[in-house]
Design a protein around this motif. Sequence first.
Motif, PDB file in Angstrom:
ATOM      1  N   ASP A   7      -9.073 -11.285  -8.490  1.00 13.87           N
ATOM      2  CA  ASP A   7      -8.370 -11.138  -9.762  1.00 13.87           C
ATOM      3  C   ASP A   7      -8.749  -9.868 -10.500  1.00 13.87           C
ATOM      4  O   ASP A   7      -7.990  -9.402 -11.358  1.00 13.87           O
ATOM      5  N   TYR A   8      -9.921  -9.324 -10.202  1.00 15.68           N
ATOM      6  CA  TYR A   8     -10.411  -8.152 -10.912  1.00 15.68           C
ATOM      7  C   TYR A   8      -9.889  -6.851 -10.330  1.00 15.68           C
ATOM      8  O   TYR A   8     -10.138  -5.791 -10.918  1.00 15.68           O
ATOM      9  N   TYR A   9      -9.209  -6.913  -9.218  1.00 18.23           N
ATOM     10  CA  TYR A   9      -8.853  -5.709  -8.490  1.00 18.23           C
ATOM     11  C   TYR A   9      -7.354  -5.485  -8.413  1.00 18.23           C
ATOM     12  O   TYR A   9      -6.574  -6.417  -8.215  1.00 18.23           O
ATOM     13  N   ALA A  10      -6.974  -4.235  -8.555  1.00 16.54           N
ATOM     14  CA  ALA A  10      -5.680  -3.826  -8.038  1.00 16.54           C
ATOM     15  C   ALA A  10      -5.764  -3.801  -6.514  1.00 16.54           C
ATOM     16  O   ALA A  10      -6.843  -3.607  -5.947  1.00 16.54           O
ATOM     17  N   GLU A  67      -1.520   7.113   4.433  1.00 13.54           N
ATOM     18  CA  GLU A  67      -0.764   7.312   3.212  1.00 13.54           C
ATOM     19  C   GLU A  67      -0.672   6.019   2.417  1.00 13.54           C
ATOM     20  O   GLU A  67      -0.631   4.926   2.979  1.00 13.54           O
ATOM     21  N   GLY A  68      -0.639   6.170   1.118  1.00 14.20           N
ATOM     22  CA  GLY A  68      -0.432   5.022   0.263  1.00 14.20           C
ATOM     23  C   GLY A  68       1.015   4.579   0.306  1.00 14.20           C
ATOM     24  O   GLY A  68       1.932   5.400   0.253  1.00 14.20           O
ATOM     25  N   VAL A  69       1.226   3.289   0.397  1.00 13.04           N
ATOM     26  CA  VAL A  69       2.561   2.708   0.472  1.00 13.04           C
ATOM     27  C   VAL A  69       2.952   2.065  -0.844  1.00 13.04           C
ATOM     28  O   VAL A  69       4.053   2.280  -1.365  1.00 13.04           O
ATOM     29  N   SER A  70       2.054   1.259  -1.384  1.00  8.44           N
ATOM     30  CA  SER A  70       2.350   0.514  -2.597  1.00  8.44           C
ATOM     31  C   SER A  70       1.052   0.045  -3.224  1.00  8.44           C
ATOM     32  O   SER A  70       0.012  -0.004  -2.568  1.00  8.44           O
ATOM     33  N   CYS A  71       1.127  -0.306  -4.484  1.00 13.47           N
ATOM     34  CA  CYS A  71      -0.037  -0.813  -5.188  1.00 13.47           C
ATOM     35  C   CYS A  71       0.427  -1.779  -6.263  1.00 13.47           C
ATOM     36  O   CYS A  71       1.507  -1.606  -6.832  1.00 13.47           O
ATOM     37  N   ILE A  72      -0.391  -2.777  -6.524  1.00 15.71           N
ATOM     38  CA  ILE A  72      -0.094  -3.744  -7.568  1.00 15.71           C
ATOM     39  C   ILE A  72      -1.333  -3.915  -8.437  1.00 15.71           C
ATOM     40  O   ILE A  72      -2.455  -3.976  -7.933  1.00 15.71           O
ATOM     41  N   SER A  73      -1.131  -3.974  -9.738  1.00 20.40           N
ATOM     42  CA  SER A  73      -2.238  -4.112 -10.663  1.00 20.40           C
ATOM     43  C   SER A  73      -2.891  -5.479 -10.524  1.00 20.40           C
ATOM     44  O   SER A  73      -2.352  -6.395  -9.899  1.00 20.40           O
ATOM     45  N   SER A 129      -3.272  -7.851 -12.572  1.00 21.96           N
ATOM     46  CA  SER A 129      -2.483  -8.923 -13.164  1.00 21.96           C
ATOM     47  C   SER A 129      -1.123  -9.103 -12.496  1.00 21.96           C
ATOM     48  O   SER A 129      -0.458 -10.122 -12.712  1.00 21.96           O
ATOM     49  N   GLY A 130      -0.707  -8.122 -11.717  1.00 19.49           N
ATOM     50  CA  GLY A 130       0.615  -8.146 -11.124  1.00 19.49           C
ATOM     51  C   GLY A 130       1.706  -7.598 -12.024  1.00 19.49           C
ATOM     52  O   GLY A 130       2.878  -7.614 -11.647  1.00 19.49           O
ATOM     53  N   ASP A 131       1.332  -7.104 -13.190  1.00 16.69           N
ATOM     54  CA  ASP A 131       2.317  -6.647 -14.163  1.00 16.69           C
ATOM     55  C   ASP A 131       2.929  -5.294 -13.836  1.00 16.69           C
ATOM     56  O   ASP A 131       4.010  -4.969 -14.337  1.00 16.69           O
ATOM     57  N   SER A 132       2.239  -4.495 -13.040  1.00 21.42           N
ATOM     58  CA  SER A 132       2.772  -3.188 -12.698  1.00 21.42           C
ATOM     59  C   SER A 132       2.624  -2.932 -11.210  1.00 21.42           C
ATOM     60  O   SER A 132       1.672  -3.402 -10.581  1.00 21.42           O
ATOM     61  N   THR A 133       3.569  -2.190 -10.674  1.00 26.56           N
ATOM     62  CA  THR A 133       3.584  -1.867  -9.252  1.00 26.56           C
ATOM     63  C   THR A 133       3.978  -0.418  -9.060  1.00 26.56           C
ATOM     64  O   THR A 133       4.660   0.175  -9.904  1.00 26.56           O
TER      65      THR A 133
END
Length: 120
Positions: free
Chosen positions: A30-33, A46-52, A54-58
């Motif tokens: 829960d503490y990690y993106a 390469e970076g593909v995607s990331c999620i915060s 909380s899941g509020d931002s991608t």
Amino acid sequence: QLQLVESGGGLVHPGGSLRLSCAASGISMDYYAIGWFRQAPGKQREGVSCISSSGDSTTYARSVKGRFTISRDNAKKTVYLQMNSLKAEDTAVYYCATKGSCTNPSVGSWGQGTQVTVSS
């Protein structure tokens, strides 16, 4: 300590879909993106995607935007990457990793990777 395990890779035809999972064990995720990365033979990771956390931002790489969707279920300790309209260029080993935030380039723990192959 936190450990990540990727699953869901496989062989699909162009235009097909796969859903990758990144399952966490150990301390809470829960503490990690969580970021998804990929590496094809002879190419840089390469970076593909990331999620915060909380899941509020991608965020998404330009090459996958509109085709891939990242999501997370912290209660299940799992992050997903839904991959649609797959192309041959998506062929790579896909890894998930912890991050302090999606805007911070620093990466913490990595999973072992799962192979995605898109071929006719």
